[in-house]
Design an enzyme around this catalytic site. Sequence first.
Site, PDB file in Angstrom:
ATOM      1  N   ASP A 108      37.650 -31.683 -21.646  1.00 50.75           N
ATOM      2  CA  ASP A 108      38.625 -30.720 -22.188  1.00 50.75           C
ATOM      3  C   ASP A 108      40.013 -31.358 -22.256  1.00 50.75           C
ATOM      4  O   ASP A 108      40.401 -31.837 -23.306  1.00 50.75           O
ATOM      5  CB  ASP A 108      38.603 -29.372 -21.451  1.00 50.75           C
ATOM      6  CG  ASP A 108      38.680 -29.484 -19.953  1.00 50.75           C
ATOM      7  OD1 ASP A 108      38.994 -30.562 -19.437  1.00 50.75           O
ATOM      8  OD2 ASP A 108      38.455 -28.458 -19.294  1.00 50.75           O
ATOM      9  N   PHE A 157      35.474 -20.429 -20.700  1.00 53.26           N
ATOM     10  CA  PHE A 157      35.061 -21.050 -19.436  1.00 53.26           C
ATOM     11  C   PHE A 157      33.545 -21.057 -19.352  1.00 53.26           C
ATOM     12  O   PHE A 157      32.901 -20.007 -19.291  1.00 53.26           O
ATOM     13  CB  PHE A 157      35.649 -20.274 -18.252  1.00 53.26           C
ATOM     14  CG  PHE A 157      35.631 -21.069 -16.978  1.00 53.26           C
ATOM     15  CD1 PHE A 157      36.744 -21.797 -16.573  1.00 53.26           C
ATOM     16  CD2 PHE A 157      34.496 -21.126 -16.186  1.00 53.26           C
ATOM     17  CE1 PHE A 157      36.722 -22.552 -15.418  1.00 53.26           C
ATOM     18  CE2 PHE A 157      34.465 -21.888 -15.029  1.00 53.26           C
ATOM     19  CZ  PHE A 157      35.582 -22.596 -14.644  1.00 53.26           C
TER      20      PHE A 157
END
Lengths: 186, 149
Positions: A108, A157
């Site tokens: 990420d 998430f």
Amino acid sequence: MRPTDLVNDVDEVLFTREQIAQKVAELGAQLSKDYAGRALTLVSVLKGSLPFMADLMRSITVPVQIDLMEVSSYGGAVTETSGLVRILKDLSSPIEGKDVVIVEDIIDTGLTLNYLLRYLRGKNPRSITICALLDKPARRLVEIDIAYRGFEIPDRFVIGYGLDYAEFYRNLPFIGVLKPEVYSGD
Amino acid sequence: MTQPSRFAHASEAELARILDYYQVEWQYEPRSFPILWNLDGAVVESFAPDFYLPEMDLYLELTTLRQSLVRKKNRKLRRLRELYPMVRIKLFYGKDFRALLLKYGRLDLAASLSGIEGQVGSPIAAVRTELPVPATPVSGELAVSGVQV
């Protein structure tokens, strides 16, 4: 912290066990083709990439060596005095002159991998590339060249297949989205 | 490592700590880009992105403010991109920052580092002694660049 509920804490399934297996097979086939006639050293970054590493190495048809590394994470460092990222577990064998593939579960921000790349390049491998099952580009802070990418995912998430929240959910066989109330309720 | 003497917002200080942790070189507000001039050619509006990462040649603008102020910042960002197409800049919204804190298991800090509460000099921030922020308001003021390795 509320008790972990493996079933009800999942908002939705992003990738099923079958979809993951298919993608891992594709990545393994591509690596086998690109490294034909050579040997590979797969370096797995603990802990999240363990299931991916285990499946990927078995889908590669060229000779493979594996190694494991663990790097400290910012959140876990609040009690550290140095305030700097640390290698918690280093390679067990030299990689000098070897073709290395870093196996990551998810990329990420790219901060950890950026650090790791610099560290491993200092060990003079013949080549070093990245194989990531999941890529979350929306969150990228550091540009990373991902040679082998599984899925691009939205900015949510995710848990399962090695990915955790508070060290749980790694054993889910699929990749899912964690319900926000799970972490907002901390 | 040398910390710059001040940040305009507690979230900026936290991002600086994260970049430091991962040994990413950064500069704090090293450059101000003029984006609007009057008829006499004098600069009437500028935009100084919060961080510059030399290794990546990338500017970072962090905004954890409320939506109306985000719109103003978006407008400035669009203007900057029109005038300086070669400049690489990434806007980090409040939700991005909260996600970053969640990733590092520090979501408990999100409220105190977001919005007005996290602004340096706000009455709320002033009583949060655990936050390493300066005591005086510096919003809009260019700080001395602190190059980090």
